[in-house]
Scaffold this motif. Sequence first.
Motif, mmCIF file in Angstrom:
data_model
loop_
_atom_site.group_PDB
_atom_site.id
_atom_site.type_symbol
_atom_site.label_atom_id
_atom_site.label_comp_id
_atom_site.label_asym_id
_atom_site.label_seq_id
_atom_site.Cartn_x
_atom_site.Cartn_y
_atom_site.Cartn_z
ATOM 1 N N VAL A 82 43.792 40.251 32.001
ATOM 2 C CA VAL A 82 44.949 39.647 32.345
ATOM 3 C C VAL A 82 44.493 38.490 33.191
ATOM 4 N N VAL A 83 45.077 37.509 32.835
ATOM 5 C CA VAL A 83 44.748 35.941 33.594
ATOM 6 C C VAL A 83 46.203 35.592 33.884
ATOM 7 N N LEU A 84 46.463 35.153 35.118
ATOM 8 C CA LEU A 84 47.759 34.861 35.718
ATOM 9 C C LEU A 84 47.306 33.106 36.235
ATOM 10 N N TYR A 85 48.178 32.208 35.758
ATOM 11 C CA TYR A 85 48.273 30.648 35.920
ATOM 12 C C TYR A 85 49.389 30.370 37.077
ATOM 13 N N THR A 86 49.117 29.857 38.352
ATOM 14 C CA THR A 86 49.993 29.782 39.106
ATOM 15 C C THR A 86 49.918 28.379 39.696
ATOM 16 N N THR A 108 42.592 37.853 36.896
ATOM 17 C CA THR A 108 42.120 36.891 37.372
ATOM 18 C C THR A 108 43.175 35.718 37.462
ATOM 19 N N GLU A 109 43.257 34.804 38.702
ATOM 20 C CA GLU A 109 44.147 33.978 38.850
ATOM 21 C C GLU A 109 43.474 32.538 38.923
ATOM 22 N N ARG A 110 44.329 31.730 38.164
ATOM 23 C CA ARG A 110 43.843 30.165 37.953
ATOM 24 C C ARG A 110 44.890 29.162 38.443
ATOM 25 N N THR A 111 44.798 28.286 39.253
ATOM 26 C CA THR A 111 45.803 27.639 39.987
ATOM 27 C C THR A 111 45.761 26.210 39.358
ATOM 28 N N VAL A 112 47.198 25.510 39.217
ATOM 29 C CA VAL A 112 47.456 24.353 38.390
ATOM 30 C C VAL A 112 47.720 23.411 39.504
ATOM 31 N N SER A 113 46.978 22.245 39.764
ATOM 32 C CA SER A 113 47.492 21.458 40.718
ATOM 33 C C SER A 113 47.041 19.974 40.558
ATOM 34 N N THR A 114 46.205 19.763 39.576
ATOM 35 C CA THR A 114 45.696 18.421 39.307
ATOM 36 C C THR A 114 46.176 18.014 37.777
ATOM 37 N N ASN A 115 46.100 16.654 37.563
ATOM 38 C CA ASN A 115 46.446 16.170 36.241
ATOM 39 C C ASN A 115 45.199 16.941 35.360
ATOM 40 N N GLU A 116 44.414 17.144 35.509
ATOM 41 C CA GLU A 116 43.331 17.826 34.598
ATOM 42 C C GLU A 116 43.861 19.118 34.597
ATOM 43 N N ASP A 117 44.296 19.916 35.453
ATOM 44 C CA ASP A 117 44.719 21.328 35.204
ATOM 45 C C ASP A 117 46.041 21.288 34.325
ATOM 46 N N ILE A 118 46.997 20.348 34.588
ATOM 47 C CA ILE A 118 48.088 20.423 33.689
ATOM 48 C C ILE A 118 47.992 20.084 32.371
ATOM 49 N N ARG A 123 47.419 22.226 26.774
ATOM 50 C CA ARG A 123 46.583 22.648 25.645
ATOM 51 C C ARG A 123 46.747 24.234 25.184
ATOM 52 N N LEU A 124 46.790 24.753 26.416
ATOM 53 C CA LEU A 124 46.437 26.278 26.277
ATOM 54 C C LEU A 124 47.774 26.997 26.042
ATOM 55 N N SER A 125 48.897 26.591 26.636
ATOM 56 C CA SER A 125 50.196 27.327 26.345
ATOM 57 C C SER A 125 51.430 26.568 25.665
ATOM 58 N N GLY A 126 50.915 25.333 25.454
ATOM 59 C CA GLY A 126 51.992 24.278 24.664
ATOM 60 C C GLY A 126 53.068 23.990 25.669
ATOM 61 N N SER A 127 52.999 24.090 27.119
ATOM 62 C CA SER A 127 54.121 23.874 27.818
ATOM 63 C C SER A 127 53.277 23.675 29.274
ATOM 64 N N THR A 128 54.049 23.172 30.340
ATOM 65 C CA THR A 128 53.451 23.018 31.485
ATOM 66 C C THR A 128 54.295 23.775 32.548
ATOM 67 N N SER A 129 55.137 24.789 32.260
ATOM 68 C CA SER A 129 55.845 25.747 32.971
ATOM 69 C C SER A 129 55.108 26.708 33.563
ATOM 70 N N LEU A 130 55.401 27.318 34.715
ATOM 71 C CA LEU A 130 54.669 28.011 35.507
ATOM 72 C C LEU A 130 55.528 29.275 35.892
ATOM 73 N N PRO A 131 55.208 30.505 36.467
ATOM 74 C CA PRO A 131 53.854 31.098 35.731
ATOM 75 C C PRO A 131 53.725 31.042 34.446
ATOM 76 N N PHE A 132 52.520 31.353 34.010
ATOM 77 C CA PHE A 132 52.017 31.718 32.677
ATOM 78 C C PHE A 132 51.079 32.481 32.844
ATOM 79 N N GLY A 133 51.004 33.544 31.855
ATOM 80 C CA GLY A 133 49.999 34.491 31.973
ATOM 81 C C GLY A 133 49.571 35.041 30.605
ATOM 82 N N LEU A 175 42.114 25.730 37.321
ATOM 83 C CA LEU A 175 41.969 26.199 36.153
ATOM 84 C C LEU A 175 40.854 25.187 35.448
ATOM 85 N N VAL A 176 40.894 23.873 35.900
ATOM 86 C CA VAL A 176 39.533 23.100 35.666
ATOM 87 C C VAL A 176 38.844 22.894 37.027
ATOM 88 N N ALA A 177 37.367 23.321 36.856
ATOM 89 C CA ALA A 177 36.507 23.079 37.761
ATOM 90 C C ALA A 177 36.343 21.606 38.212
#
Length: 219
Positions: A82-86, A108-118, A123-133, A175-177
């Motif tokens: 399980v991976v949660l994107y927040t 595992t939790e991955r945070t989305v806060s930068t343009n690279e994360d977005i 690319r991963l989900s086809g959307s930028t809406s959160l949360p995504f899991g 999400l992106v190191a």
Amino acid sequence: MTSVPFAARLAALCAVACATAALPAAAQTVYRIVGPDGKVTFSDRAPDAQTAPDIANGRRSAGAGGSGLPYELQQIATRFPVVLYTGSDCAPCASARNLLINRGVPFTERTVSTNEDIDALQRLSGSTSLPFGTIGSQQLSGYSDTEWAQYLDAAGYPRQSQLPPTYRRPPAAPLVAAKPAAAPAAAPTRATTAPPAPASAPGPAPGARTPANPAGIQF
């Protein structure tokens, strides 16, 4: 001294042996062992300490090199991670996180806060809406406690937490190191040059009269 006939001694020995055999055998522990493939076996030998099963419920804990999860839960988490994107200031993200924590789902939790994360989330989900899991290969966009619970049930996650008291959830990570900052370019070094040598005085022209050659003799 009276000797005991051999036949009588033999009969006495047989009586002792028969009486010993008639005594009830000592109770022997039988171990119920659940293998990695789920196969159940019974043995009178205790299993190894690192993979000792819980005799009461037939569960086996992970070994020293495992994640510290109960055996069955570790198997489920391996098959359906399980991976949660927040994101920050995201109330539905907090609700999804609380559901997983309260149910005892390792995730595992991955945070989305930068343009690279977005961009990576797009690319991963086809959307930028959160949360995504993600639960294994299943993707969940947005949060609905009913929908998330149904997919967790289908994956086999228990409804009540089975996490041991020593379990520690890994901290959230971007999400992106983040890339290491580039080192500033070194300033070009100025080449040091020796000062020019002073010009030497010109010699006398050929045939010129000098104090050393008053006649101006030229060879």
